[in-house]
Design a protein around this motif. Sequence first.
Motif, PDB file in Angstrom:
ATOM      1  N   THR A  33       0.942  -1.302  -0.075  1.00  0.00           N
ATOM      2  CA  THR A  33       0.262   0.153   0.127  1.00  0.00           C
ATOM      3  C   THR A  33       0.911   1.209   0.083  1.00  0.00           C
ATOM      4  N   LYS A  34       1.764   1.227   0.955  1.00  0.00           N
ATOM      5  CA  LYS A  34       2.876   2.446   0.874  1.00  0.00           C
ATOM      6  C   LYS A  34       3.483   2.552  -0.585  1.00  0.00           C
ATOM      7  N   LYS A  35       3.910   1.470  -1.116  1.00  0.00           N
ATOM      8  CA  LYS A  35       4.488   1.591  -2.271  1.00  0.00           C
ATOM      9  C   LYS A  35       3.829   2.038  -3.420  1.00  0.00           C
TER      10      LYS A  35
ATOM     11  N   PRO B 294       0.575   8.702  -6.341  1.00  0.00           N
ATOM     12  CA  PRO B 294      -0.348   9.345  -5.213  1.00  0.00           C
ATOM     13  C   PRO B 294      -1.530  10.036  -5.857  1.00  0.00           C
ATOM     14  N   GLN B 295      -2.644   9.749  -4.799  1.00  0.00           N
ATOM     15  CA  GLN B 295      -3.792  10.363  -5.244  1.00  0.00           C
ATOM     16  C   GLN B 295      -3.893  11.900  -4.653  1.00  0.00           C
TER      17      GLN B 295
END
Length: 153
Positions: free
Chosen positions: A140-142, A148-149
């Motif tokens: 999730t972090k990757k 990026p949203q």
Amino acid sequence: MSPPSRETVTEISRATGISRQTLYSWRHLWKREGELVPASSSSAEAWDASDKLAAVIQAAGLNGADLGAYCRERGLYPQQLARWRQAAEYANGLDAPSMADQKELQRKNQELIRQNRRLERELQKKEKALAEEAALLLLTKKFESLWPQERET
């Protein structure tokens, strides 16, 4: 084989030319007759319980010089024999567990073994779930770092 020399069966076999199987069968016969024949070249404290008990029984009627000679011949100390005798006496004393007590202890031991296995399986499942959760968090972090949203404000 007997103390104080305590040579191993292999050493005796090499030295005399007698097969190891023959020496083992002789040793087995001597032990059945109550002779003290320790199974290894280890020190007297490492003997098994039957050898210690045989030594105590053989030395039971000895005292003074006879006991000293017996101990020297077998590589023992009189204090060892006294300690082993005391342990044998306590083994069947008032504190010795009865057959029912032993069965109850055995049942409790089996129950604890089953509980331990169950807890180990549960721990493995939880460790596996934790590893999966850590992998998902990392992914999730990757994902968020690559795409990026846009945040609405």
